[in-house]
Design an enzyme around this catalytic site. Structure first.
Site, PDB file in Angstrom:
ATOM      1  N   CYS A 158      13.113  -0.232  -5.384  1.00 33.66           N
ATOM      2  CA  CYS A 158      13.543   0.462  -4.168  1.00 33.66           C
ATOM      3  C   CYS A 158      12.993  -0.256  -2.938  1.00 33.66           C
ATOM      4  O   CYS A 158      11.780  -0.430  -2.817  1.00 33.66           O
ATOM      5  CB  CYS A 158      13.072   1.913  -4.200  1.00 33.66           C
ATOM      6  SG  CYS A 158      13.432   2.751  -2.652  1.00 33.66           S
ATOM      7  N   ASP A 208      29.996  18.229  -5.456  1.00 32.89           N
ATOM      8  CA  ASP A 208      29.202  17.751  -4.328  1.00 32.89           C
ATOM      9  C   ASP A 208      29.181  18.813  -3.219  1.00 32.89           C
ATOM     10  O   ASP A 208      29.354  18.506  -2.052  1.00 32.89           O
ATOM     11  CB  ASP A 208      29.807  16.439  -3.795  1.00 32.89           C
ATOM     12  CG  ASP A 208      28.770  15.604  -3.058  1.00 32.89           C
ATOM     13  OD1 ASP A 208      27.621  15.555  -3.519  1.00 32.89           O
ATOM     14  OD2 ASP A 208      29.107  15.038  -2.003  1.00 32.89           O
ATOM     15  N   CYS A 234      13.373   0.665 -12.074  1.00 30.75           N
ATOM     16  CA  CYS A 234      13.879   1.172 -10.796  1.00 30.75           C
ATOM     17  C   CYS A 234      12.744   1.424  -9.793  1.00 30.75           C
ATOM     18  O   CYS A 234      12.970   1.334  -8.578  1.00 30.75           O
ATOM     19  CB  CYS A 234      14.687   2.445 -11.002  1.00 30.75           C
ATOM     20  SG  CYS A 234      13.838   3.666 -12.008  1.00 30.75           S
TER      21      CYS A 234
END
Ligand code: B12
Ligand code: SF4
Ligand code: SF4
Length: 370
Positions: A195, A131, A191
């Site tokens: 959202c 990350d 999906c």
């Protein structure tokens, strides 16, 4: 120098809680470089820095280690039960996304450090990136053959889904690379409509200007048009993964840490009454812009406005923030007060801050009372 085998690396990784480990060649991520540049140009990256700060660098693993040959990429599952009983909070709860219920990056770091140590033990260089601004993790994992890009942009592991954090060890050891997997979504598109803000603008492409996961981390005013969609979230958003069918098959791991240390919910009133230091001590592992605790309070005010609560403690907290010294927080308190039907003091009409006066003028839909 002899090279450790992939099986040896996987064994060490597995012993440290890493669920999948693969290898990608350390070569330029050409298509990702194009994607970053193009999305930046289209404004889809909002004002995010991270891997967008320097796309040339974040798509070139050879810059991580002199003579880098391979990326050893690991994935660690973060799917956990909320706990039984679910940890209680006082007053309305703010929802926290699964990937930060515990510090999974730290646990992945420990596992990949063991992998790096094995490589170093054989005389190779090894550097961890998890990350980090210096590497696009999903593309590394994709190239290593760990999974495919879902239409929600997350990387899904076959048979396991997307509840994984990702990280890599860059090394000058030459290891056998994996093969990128082809699409596994098939005809599914669940999906896309899931959202709450329509941030998945086309399959695999996220508009950060609308993505709640970014908006809770962004500086400044929380965009008024997305405040209702935030619901009671305080950090992160899981909707596009919760609806994803492959995510239902992965067995949840038993809880590994105590209830007290796990954080599926946090108390919104608690965030509004804690000091800066307390907030940074408790939530410091989250990405908080500029390490300014006021952004947690901003999010808490929006979430509180969405509770529809007529509880006296909630109303008292919102009223207190109507008089806060920080104009940004006063403005968000005005919005929350309107959502909750709390009467605004007349003096706010003449507030010295233009953003507060604008908020006083704004039409706001009252939240349904619960
Ligand atoms: C910036 C960032 C964000 C931003 C932007 C997200 C984004 N999609 O780029 C924000 C703040 C919104 C965010 C949110 C989240 N993030 Co984030 N984020 C990052 C970060 C720091 C960089 C990502 C990046 O460079 N994106 C650049 C763009 C170009 O990549 P992309 O969107 O993945 O695009 C790829 C696809 O579009 C694909 N593609 C291209 N064409 C096509 C066409 C089709 C049809 C398809 C399907 C795909 C496809 O190729 C692109 C790459 O070249 C990484 C850590 C890191 N250093 O890499 C974590 C990371 C991506 N995030 C992660 C997580 C967990 C999340 C959240 C789930 C957290 C949460 N619950 O709130 C959400 C998920 C939101 C989502 N649906 O993507 C994990 C993802 C793990 C996984 N299994 O995929 C990462 C890898 C962190 C980590 N080390 O584990 N994140
Ligand atoms: S994380 Fe939430 S806001 Fe962002 S794309 Fe997924 S569902 Fe939409
Ligand atoms: S919900 Fe369907 S389309 Fe979206 S990522 Fe999951 S499998 Fe792919």
């Amino acid at each position: 120098m002899n090279v450790p085998s992939l099986a040896e690396l996987q064994e060490v990784a597995g012993a440290h809680g890493i669920d999948a480990l693969g290898v990608a060649r350390a070569e330029i991520f050409a298509s990702t470089l194009e994607d970053l540049v193009e999305r930046k140009e289209r404004g889809l990256s909002a004002d995010m820095q991270f891997t967008y700060r320097n796309p040339q660098r974040s798509t070139d693993p050879t810059k991580l280690v002199p003579g880098a040959q391979s990326l050893v990429v690991g994935a660690r599952s973060y799917l956990r039960d909320a706990g039984d009983p679910v940890p209680e909070v006082e007053g309305p709860a703010g929802a926290v996304a699964r990937y930060v219920w515990e510090d999974h990056y730290q646990q992945l770091r420990v596992g990949l450090e063991a992998v790096a140590d094995l490589l170093r033990g054989h005389g190779y260089r090894a550097r961890l990136v998890i990350d980090d601004n210096a590497l696009v993790d999903r593309e590394a994992a994709h190239r290593a053959g760990l999974g495919w890009y879902g239409k929600n942009a997350n990387l899904l592991l076959p048979g396991k889904g997307s509840w994984f954090v990702l990280g890599s060890v860059a090394t000058d050891a030459v290891l056998p690379p994996g093969q990128p997997l082809s699409d596994g979504c098939g005809t599914c598109e669940r999906c896309l409509p899931s959202c709450p803000t329509g941030a998945i603008v086309s399959p695999g492409v996220i508009d950060a200007r609308r993505c709640l996961a970014w908006l809770v981390q962004a500086k400044g005013t929380f965009p008024a048009e997305h405040r209702e969609a935030l619901g009671q979230r305080i950090y992160g958003c899981d909707d596009c993964q919760e609806v994803c069918p492959p995510n239902r098959v992965q067995a949840r791991r038993p809880v590994e840490i105590s209830n007290a240390a796990r954080r599926p919910f946090v108390g919104l009133l608690d965030i509004l009454s804690a000091t800066d230091q307390e907030l940074l001590d408790r939530y410091g592992v989250w990405y908080i812009p500029g390490r300014e605790a006021r952004y947690l309070r901003r999010n808490a005010l929006v979430a509180l406005g969405n509770t529809g609560s007529d509880d006296a403690l909630v109303r008292r907290a919102v009223k207190r923030y109507l008089g806060h010294s920080d104009p940004m927080l006063r403005a968000h308190a005005v919005w929350a007060a309107k959502r909750l039907g709390v009467v605004l003091p007349a003096a706010l009409q003449d507030d010295p801050a233009v953003e507060v006066r604008a908020e006083v003028q704004r039409a706001v839909t009252p939240a349904p009372v619960v």
